[in-house]
Design an enzyme around this catalytic site. Structure first.
Site, short mmCIF file in Angstrom:
data_model
loop_
_atom_site.label_atom_id
_atom_site.label_comp_id
_atom_site.label_asym_id
_atom_site.label_seq_id
_atom_site.Cartn_x
_atom_site.Cartn_y
_atom_site.Cartn_z
N CYS A 82 -59.40 -66.53 5.14
CA CYS A 82 -58.12 -67.16 5.50
C CYS A 82 -58.31 -68.08 6.71
O CYS A 82 -59.41 -68.21 7.26
CB CYS A 82 -57.07 -66.09 5.83
SG CYS A 82 -57.54 -65.05 7.22
N CYS B 259 -59.86 -66.74 9.93
CA CYS B 259 -61.33 -66.67 9.91
C CYS B 259 -61.92 -67.99 10.41
O CYS B 259 -62.86 -68.02 11.20
CB CYS B 259 -61.84 -66.39 8.50
SG CYS B 259 -61.22 -64.87 7.76
N CYS C 210 -91.35 -63.54 -16.28
CA CYS C 210 -92.43 -64.19 -17.04
C CYS C 210 -92.35 -65.70 -16.88
O CYS C 210 -91.47 -66.23 -16.19
CB CYS C 210 -92.35 -63.81 -18.51
SG CYS C 210 -90.88 -64.44 -19.34
N ASP D 202 -119.16 -89.47 7.18
CA ASP D 202 -119.27 -90.24 8.41
C ASP D 202 -120.40 -89.57 9.20
O ASP D 202 -120.66 -88.37 9.03
CB ASP D 202 -117.94 -90.17 9.17
CG ASP D 202 -118.04 -90.84 10.53
OD1 ASP D 202 -118.53 -91.97 10.58
OD2 ASP D 202 -117.66 -90.21 11.52
N ASP E 221 -113.97 -87.26 10.80
CA ASP E 221 -113.28 -86.56 11.87
C ASP E 221 -112.52 -87.48 12.81
O ASP E 221 -111.88 -87.01 13.75
CB ASP E 221 -114.27 -85.72 12.68
CG ASP E 221 -115.20 -86.59 13.53
OD1 ASP E 221 -115.43 -87.75 13.13
OD2 ASP E 221 -115.68 -86.10 14.57
N ASP F 276 -111.66 -92.93 10.26
CA ASP F 276 -111.99 -92.39 8.94
C ASP F 276 -110.75 -92.21 8.06
O ASP F 276 -110.89 -91.94 6.86
CB ASP F 276 -112.70 -91.03 9.07
CG ASP F 276 -114.04 -91.15 9.80
OD1 ASP F 276 -114.76 -92.11 9.52
OD2 ASP F 276 -114.33 -90.28 10.63
#
Length: 799
Positions: A13, A16, A88, A489, A692, A696
């Protein structure tokens, strides 16, 4: 202005609404909180970012339950739901279709093993997604993947299985005694009393799931079980009523219906128990993070929940304690056990300025650590998220299985119906016809089809993560098994990545130390490994230098800058030659140093008329001790190796020859590395790139599989499909190996799943399979698939 949206449950309501708005508006920073009773939504606007948990707690304290709706300020968002009551592959298809129909959804992927749905789209409404799943006959709840929580496959109670066994065993006794010449049968009414609770109380889950499938005009495994066992139970009940007053009661089939349900319940319990083990890699990672941390604030040591630790806080970590956060050591010397995060078995030495990772164990020293990342931004959280993401997404091979699963149950129902008609019409024994149709229904196992791929992916990615190999998604795992060539590299990948300036040669009147100071000034602020080597050498000699002016970086070539009103160039010979620099006086030095495999760089002064070479810089970088075994391991897998580097041909060839690398492509500019990858793909097929650095990233993206060293830059790690948490190149072969073994398990599982059905269904249709044996085979089929996947947990890397 920040905005937050919530779905609020339990309001009835206007009072609330008022209560929730009042609770939210009391929070510091909230400008306006508006609650809509009709849509059950709350919109909160604040002057600054507020911890979402504070808002949720305010709503909970006012007596209501709230679900946070992810922000929709991005064009695309991802929402994860936990899904309940799936049994399933047919259930997976139905949930995916239901979610795909919701407005804004781009893709929806459901994983039977993890019981999660990953939904990607724009302006997604969580309530609408949950409603769509529930309308399809399943349970759904929002899963906040930003928090370090896990959805564990539910472990059902063993008690229903025990009760079902106790009720079914007396029904089975006559069948068990018959081979020994003992002909005995329970009274018909006793059989009915024992079978009924198994059928309708313990087996109620099958009826509920079957009814939901029927309402959705779809089929699933539970529908097959419900129809099959009900047919056997119904036939027995019919015979019992028909021969009520007969002196000789015909054979009843209550034992078939009860034992089939018992076996399937037991199979489901075993399956859930096995599925639980597939999540142990993530559970182990999540268990690494401590719940509290010692924080130094305002001259006091406070023990706080980890969630309340902020960036730049100072955290105190005592010896042998687990490190609670990511950070940088500001005081103390110790070692760190990072084995659970990186797979590195030996402790790593830590000193002031070194980085520590949350979840690792501190060694013998007391540390003070400045926090650099908290919660979802921590390395541990990112690792968990990456592993979960890999386990949630589907491998390409799974899409073929999905198409088969979508029509599996209708085909089985049709075969069962045709079996009933054929046996009834041609043998005139409708009782036997019904039993054969029941056997067809219960031997079929769409569950095994649904679990074949995701369980292998889950165990494979989990095993890899446990040893420091992070795989981005299932597609990467599947693609990696067919890699034909690996491009490396050089610096930081095959070499340690910490070059030293070992030669500084001049042929000018200017003092050597003065020239080195000029080079250091030009390199100050750069993160390039060669720049670090120059600065380290200058610092060792206690030289004075400061930032250069007008610095311009030329990618892959070098830099120009002004020092003391003179213009200098520091870079490669190739670049200087293009600028008409004269190297004639340096040929002897060049030959000598190139023969040793040194990387050469040049310092030159630029005037209006010419470029004068002032100094030669020779750098040496140690090859990693694991590099040669790594190349040998790749060759043993039948993979070609290529070095792709911007270094000079002589330096590259020296390293390549020592490692027995198949091909060398040297003096490649960063922007050209991607083109070289495309050329390799035409020559070899699928190619992986290992790097790294920032330079790269284009090549990592161009390759079929990008592999980043975890010791490198964040850009490389974000671009790559695979991240190696240690800088050990042996892990590259290990990554390919776990991919091949996982893909092999997927194929084995799919073979067994199809074998059960392709062999079992015809046997049942031709009357060669007892319904009870069919039920046992069906129950154990999915268990065998999951158990086969769990064998991957024994995988060990060589790196």
């Amino acid at each position: 202005m920040a905005e937050y949206q919530f779905i609020i449950e339990g309001m009835s309501c206007a009072s609330c609404v008022s209560r929730v708005e009042k609770a939210l508006n009391k929070i510091d920073g909230v400008v306006d909180a508006t609650v809509n009773l009709a849509t059950e939504k709350a919109l909160v606007q604040s002057s600054h970012d507020i911890n979402i948990d504070i808002l949720l707690k305010a709503i909970d304290d006012s007596g209501y339950h709230a679900i946070a709706i992810p922000s929709i300020d991005k064009d695309e968002q991802q929402i994860i739901l936990s899904i309940g009551d799936m049994s399933c592959a047919s259930c997976v298809n139905r949930v995916e279709k239901a979610l795909s129909r919701v407005s804004g959804v781009k893709t929806a992927q459901v994983n039977l093993a993890t019981e999660k749905a990953t939904v990607i789209g724009a302006h997604l409404n969580i309530a609408a997604l949950i409603r769509a799943v529930e309308d399809a006959g399943y349970k759904a709840a929002f899963f906040d993947d930003k928090k370090m929580q896990i959805i564990k496959p539910r472990q059902p109670s063993l008690w229903p299985v025990i009760i079902a066994v106790l009720l079914s065993l007396p029904l089975m006794l006559p069948m068990l005694l018959e081979p020994f010449g003992l002909h005995w049968m329970l009274p018909a009414w006793t059989q009915l009393i024992l079978a009924t609770p198994v059928q309708f109380i313990l087996g109620a889950r099958f009826y509920r799931s079957a009814w939901k499938a029927v309402k959705a005009f779809a089929g699933n495994m539970d529908l097959l079980v419900a129809i099959g066992t009900t047919a056997a139970y119904g036939l027995s009940l019919y015979q019992l009523v028909l021969h009520w007053h007969s002196a000789h009661m015909p054979h009843l089939y209550f034992e078939s219906s009860a034992v089939i349900i018992t076996l399937i319940l037991f199979g489901k319990w075993l399956e859930a128990r096995a599925k639980h083990q597939t999540t142990q890699a993530i559970e182990a990672l999540s268990a690494l993070r401590p719940n509290t941390a010692r924080v130094w604030r305002e001259g006091k040591e406070l023990t706080l929940p980890v969630e309340q630790v902020n960036i730049d806080d100072i955290v105190i970590i005592k010896p042998s304690e687990r490190i609670p956060v990511d950070g940088v050591i500001v005081e103390g010397i110790s070692s760190s056990d990072e084995s659970m995060i990186t797979g590195e078995s030996l402790p790593v030495s830590k000193d002031i300025g070194d980085i520590v990772t949350g979840g690792a164990i501190n060694g013998e020293g007391l540390l003070r650590v400045k926090v650099t990342a908290v919660q979802a931004e921590s390395m541990l959280a990112k690792i968990i998220h990456m592993v979960e993401s890999a386990q949630a997404k589907k491998a390409p091979i799974q899409r073929v299985v999905d198409r088969i699963s979508a029509i599996f149950v209708p085909i089985i129902l049709l075969i069962a119906f045709m079996t009933l008609l054929a046996w009834g019409i041609f043998s005139h024994d409708w009782q036997q016809a019904l039993l054969n149709a029941v056997a067809v229904l219960v031997i079929a196992c769409p569950c095994a089809l649904g679990l074949a791929t995701p369980t292998s992916i889950m165990v494979g990615t989990g095993a890899a993560a446990r040893h420091g190999i992070l795989i981005k998604d299932a597609q990467a795992l599947e693609t990696m098994h067919s890699i034909k060539a690996v491009a490396f590299d050089k610096t930081g990948t095959l070499t340690i990545g910490k070059p030293e300036l070992v030669v500084f040669e001049t042929q000018a009147e200017i003092d050597e130390h003065k020239l080195l100071a000029i080079a250091a000034s030009m390199q100050l602020g750069s993160e390039h490994p060669l720049a670090s080597a120059v600065l380290n050498k200058a610092n060792t000699l206690n030289l004075q230098y400061s930032y250069a002016q007008n610095l311009v970086n030329v990618a892959g070539s070098g830099i120009t800058a002004a020092v003391n009103n003179h213009c200098y160039i520091l870079g490669s010979a190739r670049w200087l030659i293009s600028l008409n620099a004269d190297f004639s006086k340096w040929q002897k030095s060049i030959s000598k140093l190139q023969d040793k495999g040194y990387t050469l760089s040049w310092l030159a002064e630029k005037t209006d008329n010419s470029i004068k070479i002032l100094a030669l810089l020779g750098f040496s970088d140690t090859v990693k001790e694991q590099a040669k075994p790594a190349i040998e391991a790749l060759h043993s897998l039948g993979v070609k190796t290529v070095m792709l580097t911007g270094d000079s041909e002589s330096a590259a060839n020296t390293v390549a020859q020592s490692l027995a690398i198949d091909e060398v492509v040297a003096q490649v500019l960063p922007q050209d590395k991607a083109d070289k990858i495309y050329q390799m793909q035409k020559s070899y097929g699928k190619v992986a790139m290992v790097g790294d650095g920032v330079n790269d990233a284009p090549a990592l993206a161009a390759a079929d599989i990008g592999i980043a060293m975890g010791t490198g830059t964040d850009v490389a790690m974000h671009t790559a499909e695979v991240t190696l948490m240690r800088g050990n190149p042996l892990l590259i072969a290990d990554a390919i190996d776990i991919s091949r073994k996982t893909y092999s398990k997927i194929k084995q599982n799919l073979f067994w799943a199809f074998f059960y059905n392709l062999i079992g269904v015809p046997l049942a249709a031709f009357g060669l399979l007892n319904p009870i044996i069919a039920g046992a085979a069906m129950a154990l089929s999915s268990v065998s698939v999951v158990t086969n996947s769990l064998l991957l947990r024994r995988w060990k890397p060589k790196g």
